[in-house]
Enzyme design. Sequence first.
Site, PDB file in Angstrom:
ATOM      1  N   HIS A 131    -131.845   9.467  37.141  1.00 39.04           N
ATOM      2  CA  HIS A 131    -133.097   9.141  36.439  1.00 39.04           C
ATOM      3  C   HIS A 131    -132.987   9.669  34.998  1.00 39.04           C
ATOM      4  O   HIS A 131    -133.675  10.614  34.604  1.00 39.04           O
ATOM      5  CB  HIS A 131    -134.273   9.784  37.175  1.00 39.04           C
ATOM      6  N   CYS A 259    -141.087  16.020  37.356  1.00 37.18           N
ATOM      7  CA  CYS A 259    -141.141  14.667  36.783  1.00 37.18           C
ATOM      8  C   CYS A 259    -142.396  13.909  37.210  1.00 37.18           C
ATOM      9  O   CYS A 259    -142.790  12.955  36.556  1.00 37.18           O
ATOM     10  CB  CYS A 259    -139.890  13.888  37.158  1.00 37.18           C
TER      11      CYS A 259
HETATM   12  N1  NVA Z   1    -136.824  11.688  42.982  1.00 37.99           N
HETATM   13  C1  NVA Z   1    -138.010  10.864  42.876  1.00 37.99           C
HETATM   14  C2  NVA Z   1    -138.391  10.701  41.440  1.00 37.99           C
HETATM   15  C3  NVA Z   1    -139.638   9.894  41.214  1.00 37.99           C
HETATM   16  C4  NVA Z   1    -139.957   9.683  39.771  1.00 37.99           C
HETATM   17  C5  NVA Z   1    -137.769   9.515  43.527  1.00 37.99           C
HETATM   18  O1  NVA Z   1    -136.673   8.956  43.363  1.00 37.99           O
HETATM   19  O2  NVA Z   1    -138.658   9.029  44.216  1.00 37.99           O
HETATM   20  N1   CP Z   2    -141.507  10.378  36.729  1.00 39.14           N
HETATM   21  C1   CP Z   2    -141.548   9.051  36.974  1.00 39.14           C
HETATM   22  O1   CP Z   2    -140.558   8.333  36.797  1.00 39.14           O
HETATM   23  O2   CP Z   2    -142.758   8.605  37.402  1.00 39.14           O
HETATM   24  P1   CP Z   2    -143.106   7.137  37.961  1.00 39.14           P
HETATM   25  O3   CP Z   2    -142.416   6.994  39.298  1.00 39.14           O
HETATM   26  O4   CP Z   2    -144.586   7.122  38.056  1.00 39.14           O
HETATM   27  O5   CP Z   2    -142.579   6.117  36.985  1.00 39.14           O
END
Ligand code: NVA
Ligand code: CP
Length: 304
Positions: A131, A259
């Site tokens: 990410h 995040c």
């Molecule tokens: N690790 C989480 C981040 C969400 C922004 C996911 O992949 O769901």
């Molecule tokens: N942190 C983040 O990516 O949030 P969303 O899943 O809301 O985009």
Amino acid sequence: MSTRHFLTLRDLSPSELTRIIERAITLKQERSAGVLHKSLESKVLGMIFEKSSTRTRVSFEAGIAHLGGSGLFLSSNDTQLGRGEPIEDSARVISSMVDIIMIRTFGHDIVEKFAQYSSVPVINALTDEYHPCQLLADIQTYTEHRGSPKGKTVVWIGDGNNMCHSYINAARLCDFHLHIACPKGYEPDQQLIDENQDRITLFNNAKDAIAGADWVVTDTWASMGKEDEKQARIDAFNGFQVNEDLMQLANDDAVFMHCLPAYRGMEINETIMDSPYSVVWDEAENRLHAQKALMEFLLGQLSE
Ligand code: NVA
Ligand code: CP
């Protein structure tokens, strides 16, 4: 000039990262002073979502609009991608009509393949493995609050997931040391650990890991796509909650990031997000500024 993509932080050099962060900080200050920019006038951003999102969608769509362009929301439920049209065909067609594309999807190989067949820059807006856009915002946030992350101790507590992997890449790019505390069986990717052994120290409990921390981060224990493992993960991550008692073991000026979305009572307690340690609301807002700078960079609008 060949098309630049942003699939992981490894696509940037340290000096390019610095330029993007500095520009993000400037764009933020100028926005609050009412200064408008049209650096991406008439540019169209294709926004492909195969997973849910609040921050990523709003920050990209608002960001391109602030810079004079427009965003096109493409949910896999409503496009032929969701009905099995091959990635390479979709990439060729969509990239022939827009100027830049962001994708949120499952396997990292999907964004790699999309980028391979795209004629315009592709941004990874979250895969199961990485990410990187979130890291731009996190680095901007640390820089604004505490200055350069170089030489600092950053502590990741929780799942060895996409965010953790991006923190490993950030450790190399920003020259900080990363402590990672996760339960057995939830460690980050072994190859990434092996390639970055000089940058990271692994722990299997949060209290040992947080000693000397300048910057503490956690994330959900069950990422998107892992919903059916939720109960097993709640059991496995017992003892890995970030709360004020744990933060007291960090350095006095340590900051706390997440995040979002966050799950109070799980990876964090009820109060840490609004405690003096927390910079999570700035961190969330900085997605907007950092990605505006990133889009300018990828479209060749960010001067040296
Ligand atoms: N690790 C989480 C981040 C969400 C922004 C996911 O992949 O769901
Ligand atoms: N942190 C983040 O990516 O949030 P969303 O899943 O809301 O985009």
